[in-house]
Write an enzyme that holds these catalytic residues in place. Structure first.
Site, PDB file in Angstrom:
ATOM      1  N   HIS A  23      57.162  38.514  11.701  1.00  0.00           N
ATOM      2  CA  HIS A  23      56.252  37.375  11.806  1.00  0.00           C
ATOM      3  C   HIS A  23      54.819  37.810  11.492  1.00  0.00           C
ATOM      4  CE1 HIS A  23      55.206  33.338  13.087  1.00  0.00           C
ATOM      5  NE2 HIS A  23      54.169  33.857  13.721  1.00  0.00           N
ATOM      6  N   GLU A  48      54.488  38.175   7.770  1.00  0.00           N
ATOM      7  CA  GLU A  48      54.436  36.872   7.106  1.00  0.00           C
ATOM      8  C   GLU A  48      52.997  36.384   6.995  1.00  0.00           C
ATOM      9  OE1 GLU A  48      56.824  34.154   9.264  1.00  0.00           O
ATOM     10  OE2 GLU A  48      58.713  35.029   8.599  1.00  0.00           O
ATOM     11  N   HIS A  49      52.237  36.552   8.058  1.00  0.00           N
ATOM     12  CA  HIS A  49      50.855  36.096   8.061  1.00  0.00           C
ATOM     13  C   HIS A  49      49.925  37.025   7.289  1.00  0.00           C
ATOM     14  CE1 HIS A  49      51.337  32.710  10.761  1.00  0.00           C
ATOM     15  NE2 HIS A  49      52.215  33.455  11.434  1.00  0.00           N
TER      16      HIS A  49
END
Length: 94
Positions: free
Chosen positions: A87, A90-91
């Site tokens: 996660h 992803e950012h």
């Protein structure tokens, strides 16, 4: 004084440059050529000195350049006790 520093820096650069460029050469891993007997997509696969794998495919049918980046991250590559990195990546990648 400045002239001496410039000469020294130039000499160091002149001596060290070949070693830097020798180590920074990508290594050709695989090269696929087009064939007439079937659908073969020609490409070249390189391994960069930093571990990055680069695949190059040239298509001259349209004057367009495209870059696609794939990152191998995800929950299936996380260790026990180290979760949430997929996660996070992803950012960070956008």
């Amino acid at each position: 004084m400045i002239s001496r520093i410039r000469k020294t820096l130039f000499a160091l650069l002149f001596i060290a440059a070949p070693f830097v460029f020798i180590q920074a050469q990508p290594q050709l891993i695989e090269k696929i050529e087009p064939r007439a007997d079937g659908l073969i997509i020609p490409y070249e696969k390189y391994k960069m000195p930093n571990g990055l794998t680069v695949i190059i495919h040239e298509d001259h049918s349209d004057p367009v350049a495209t870059v696609m980046i794939t990152y191998k991250v995800g929950s299936d590559r996380e260790s026990v006790g180290k979760s949430g990195f997929a996660h996070f990546f992803e950012h960070m990648m956008w």
